[in-house]
Write a protein that holds these residues in place. Structure first.
Motif, PDB file in Angstrom:
ATOM      1  N   ASN A 139      24.934  38.833  40.114  1.00 44.11           N
ATOM      2  CA  ASN A 139      25.820  39.585  39.227  1.00 44.11           C
ATOM      3  C   ASN A 139      27.283  39.272  39.512  1.00 44.11           C
ATOM      4  O   ASN A 139      28.083  39.085  38.585  1.00 44.11           O
ATOM      5  CB  ASN A 139      25.576  41.084  39.379  1.00 44.11           C
ATOM      6  CG  ASN A 139      26.603  41.913  38.650  1.00 44.11           C
ATOM      7  OD1 ASN A 139      26.664  41.924  37.429  1.00 44.11           O
ATOM      8  ND2 ASN A 139      27.450  42.602  39.399  1.00 44.11           N
ATOM      9  N   ALA A 140      27.644  39.210  40.795  1.00 43.56           N
ATOM     10  CA  ALA A 140      29.032  38.911  41.157  1.00 43.56           C
ATOM     11  C   ALA A 140      29.453  37.548  40.625  1.00 43.56           C
ATOM     12  O   ALA A 140      30.574  37.378  40.120  1.00 43.56           O
ATOM     13  CB  ALA A 140      29.203  38.970  42.674  1.00 43.56           C
ATOM     14  N   GLU A 141      28.558  36.564  40.743  1.00 47.09           N
ATOM     15  CA  GLU A 141      28.879  35.227  40.240  1.00 47.09           C
ATOM     16  C   GLU A 141      28.954  35.217  38.706  1.00 47.09           C
ATOM     17  O   GLU A 141      29.772  34.508  38.123  1.00 47.09           O
ATOM     18  CB  GLU A 141      27.831  34.220  40.728  1.00 47.09           C
ATOM     19  CG  GLU A 141      27.784  34.028  42.233  1.00 47.09           C
ATOM     20  CD  GLU A 141      28.960  33.227  42.780  1.00 47.09           C
ATOM     21  OE1 GLU A 141      29.756  32.688  41.970  1.00 47.09           O
ATOM     22  OE2 GLU A 141      29.080  33.123  44.020  1.00 47.09           O
ATOM     23  N   ASP A 158      30.386  28.244  40.168  1.00 50.74           N
ATOM     24  CA  ASP A 158      29.779  29.524  39.811  1.00 50.74           C
ATOM     25  C   ASP A 158      28.425  29.313  39.144  1.00 50.74           C
ATOM     26  O   ASP A 158      27.496  30.111  39.339  1.00 50.74           O
ATOM     27  CB  ASP A 158      30.698  30.302  38.866  1.00 50.74           C
ATOM     28  CG  ASP A 158      31.906  30.888  39.576  1.00 50.74           C
ATOM     29  OD1 ASP A 158      31.891  30.950  40.814  1.00 50.74           O
ATOM     30  OD2 ASP A 158      32.867  31.297  38.892  1.00 50.74           O
ATOM     31  N   GLN A 179      37.858  42.767  41.788  1.00 50.90           N
ATOM     32  CA  GLN A 179      36.540  43.249  42.211  1.00 50.90           C
ATOM     33  C   GLN A 179      35.522  42.121  42.314  1.00 50.90           C
ATOM     34  O   GLN A 179      34.677  42.117  43.216  1.00 50.90           O
ATOM     35  CB  GLN A 179      36.035  44.309  41.224  1.00 50.90           C
ATOM     36  CG  GLN A 179      34.669  44.884  41.595  1.00 50.90           C
ATOM     37  CD  GLN A 179      34.212  45.947  40.629  1.00 50.90           C
ATOM     38  OE1 GLN A 179      34.916  46.290  39.686  1.00 50.90           O
ATOM     39  NE2 GLN A 179      33.033  46.491  40.857  1.00 50.90           N
ATOM     40  N   TYR A 180      35.594  41.150  41.401  1.00 53.61           N
ATOM     41  CA  TYR A 180      34.652  40.042  41.420  1.00 53.61           C
ATOM     42  C   TYR A 180      35.346  38.726  41.772  1.00 53.61           C
ATOM     43  O   TYR A 180      34.870  37.655  41.415  1.00 53.61           O
ATOM     44  CB  TYR A 180      33.949  39.934  40.060  1.00 53.61           C
ATOM     45  CG  TYR A 180      33.139  41.156  39.736  1.00 53.61           C
ATOM     46  CD1 TYR A 180      31.956  41.437  40.404  1.00 53.61           C
ATOM     47  CD2 TYR A 180      33.574  42.062  38.770  1.00 53.61           C
ATOM     48  CE1 TYR A 180      31.218  42.572  40.117  1.00 53.61           C
ATOM     49  CE2 TYR A 180      32.833  43.201  38.473  1.00 53.61           C
ATOM     50  CZ  TYR A 180      31.663  43.452  39.146  1.00 53.61           C
ATOM     51  OH  TYR A 180      30.929  44.575  38.865  1.00 53.61           O
ATOM     52  N   TYR A 223      34.469  46.822  47.512  1.00 56.63           N
ATOM     53  CA  TYR A 223      33.930  45.940  46.487  1.00 56.63           C
ATOM     54  C   TYR A 223      32.632  45.254  46.929  1.00 56.63           C
ATOM     55  O   TYR A 223      31.834  44.844  46.090  1.00 56.63           O
ATOM     56  CB  TYR A 223      34.934  44.838  46.138  1.00 56.63           C
ATOM     57  CG  TYR A 223      36.198  45.293  45.438  1.00 56.63           C
ATOM     58  CD1 TYR A 223      36.235  46.456  44.676  1.00 56.63           C
ATOM     59  CD2 TYR A 223      37.362  44.530  45.536  1.00 56.63           C
ATOM     60  CE1 TYR A 223      37.396  46.848  44.033  1.00 56.63           C
ATOM     61  CE2 TYR A 223      38.522  44.920  44.882  1.00 56.63           C
ATOM     62  CZ  TYR A 223      38.543  46.072  44.140  1.00 56.63           C
ATOM     63  OH  TYR A 223      39.696  46.449  43.506  1.00 56.63           O
ATOM     64  N   GLN A 229      29.847  37.822  36.778  1.00 56.63           N
ATOM     65  CA  GLN A 229      31.098  38.474  36.410  1.00 56.63           C
ATOM     66  C   GLN A 229      32.290  37.561  36.695  1.00 56.63           C
ATOM     67  O   GLN A 229      33.220  37.456  35.873  1.00 56.63           O
ATOM     68  CB  GLN A 229      31.248  39.800  37.178  1.00 56.63           C
ATOM     69  CG  GLN A 229      30.198  40.842  36.869  1.00 56.63           C
ATOM     70  CD  GLN A 229      30.355  41.441  35.484  1.00 56.63           C
ATOM     71  OE1 GLN A 229      31.392  41.317  34.841  1.00 56.63           O
ATOM     72  NE2 GLN A 229      29.311  42.094  34.991  1.00 56.63           N
ATOM     73  N   GLY A 230      32.277  36.909  37.860  1.00 55.92           N
ATOM     74  CA  GLY A 230      33.372  36.009  38.208  1.00 55.92           C
ATOM     75  C   GLY A 230      33.478  34.836  37.245  1.00 55.92           C
ATOM     76  O   GLY A 230      34.570  34.461  36.818  1.00 55.92           O
ATOM     77  N   THR A 240      36.192  38.816  47.370  1.00 55.01           N
ATOM     78  CA  THR A 240      35.022  39.693  47.387  1.00 55.01           C
ATOM     79  C   THR A 240      33.749  38.932  47.712  1.00 55.01           C
ATOM     80  O   THR A 240      32.989  39.328  48.606  1.00 55.01           O
ATOM     81  CB  THR A 240      34.861  40.402  46.031  1.00 55.01           C
ATOM     82  OG1 THR A 240      35.978  41.277  45.826  1.00 55.01           O
ATOM     83  CG2 THR A 240      33.572  41.218  45.999  1.00 55.01           C
ATOM     84  N   VAL A 241      33.497  37.838  46.996  1.00 50.91           N
ATOM     85  CA  VAL A 241      32.231  37.146  47.237  1.00 50.91           C
ATOM     86  C   VAL A 241      32.216  36.501  48.621  1.00 50.91           C
ATOM     87  O   VAL A 241      31.174  36.461  49.285  1.00 50.91           O
ATOM     88  CB  VAL A 241      31.940  36.111  46.128  1.00 50.91           C
ATOM     89  CG1 VAL A 241      31.602  36.825  44.838  1.00 50.91           C
ATOM     90  CG2 VAL A 241      33.074  35.136  45.922  1.00 50.91           C
TER      91      VAL A 241
END
Length: 275
Positions: free
Chosen positions: A148-150, A180, A32-33, A132, A152-153, A37-38
């Motif tokens: 947020n994605a970064e 990141d 998902q992350y 996603y 979580q990743g 996805t990004v």
């Protein structure tokens, strides 16, 4: 137009094969992350953006880099699978490669489907999905989602760093952690500038007039838990981050309404009703 250059952003090679760890890396590739996805999220944000200039250039620039990170992880996964045993080394289990793969935690589709290569899936084999990604067209909402994605990743990569002693793999993860770090700061800086320049404000979307909300509950903390300490936080009293109000705290709901009568769907839906 996209142009692919056959070189990588950072050089790193594993010290030894490890099919189990290759499966773990699939999470930050196709989860998902993950990088897929990004990369897709930033590109769709650019394609959907209605404001030309630096913000559009920013999402395209970082999105293009993330596609490179997809390739870097796919390459590392393939290297980890190269000459890797089919499963754990116990002779009794290794005699059956399928059982060995299950017991050893490897992804059998790495071998069966991808021929010792990476796949667009997470660490559990779930296929990557477009659901996603977030690309709403609202820059403050999207940039906050990107941060947020970064976050979580980076959290997942940091955990993976401690799941291996392989120096080569850790070198790659160290590089990805650094990027990141940069991307988190870029998205937060971009979001802050949007607010400073008055392009977009909280609450998102700021162009919707707040007087059309039920403003009596806009800044009420309604406590629906038996926890004792929620009232102590800055979200329960004091000024709101958007600068438009003051927080208040209430135990439970401040409004209630009776349940409406049961609905009766069209008879052609064959739902069971009282009639």
């Amino acid at each position: 137009m996209f142009f692919h250059r056959q070189e990588l952003q950072f050089k790193a090679s594993p010290e030894q094969p490890d099919a189990v760890y290759a499966r773990k890396l699939q999470e930050v590739l196709g989860g998902q992350y993950g990088e897929i996805t990004v990369a897709m999220q930033y590109m769709f944000q650019g394609w959907n953006m209605h404001v030309p200039g630096k913000y559009r250039d920013l999402v395209f620039g970082i999105g293009s880099e993330e596609f490179g990170h997809v390739e870097m992880l796919a390459t590392m996964i393939a290297q980890l699978l190269e000459k890797s045993p089919l499963g754990v080394t116990d002779e009794a289990v290794q005699a059956d490669p399928t059982v060995a793969a299950v017991v050893g935690g490897t992804d059998v589709q790495h071998a069966i489907v991808a021929g010792a290569g990476a796949r667009p899936v997470d660490s559990m084999g779930n296929p990557w999905q477009g659901a996603y990604i977030t690309a709403s067209g609202n820059l403050l909402a999207d940039f906050t989602s990107n941060a947020n994605a970064e976050m979580q990743g980076r959290t997942q990569v940091a955990r993976l760093y401690h799941m291996t002693d392989d120096h080569g793999v850790r070198e790659l993860l160290s590089f990805l952690l650094a990027r990141d770090t940069m991307h988190q700061n870029q998205w937060l800086a971009a979001a802050a500038e949007l607010r400073e320049n008055g392009v977009e404000q909280l609450p998102v979307p700021s162009s919707f007039p707040q007087d059309r909300e039920q403003t009596d509950v806009s800044y009420q903390y309604l406590n629906f838990s038996d926890g004792q300490h929620a009232s102590e936080g800055p979200w329960a009293s004091g000024p709101t981050p958007d600068g438009n109000g003051e927080f208040s705290y209430h135990e439970g709901t401040t409004t209630s309404a009776p349940m409406p009568p049961p609905t009766r769907p069209d008879a052609r839906f064959y739902g069971t009703t009282e009639a």
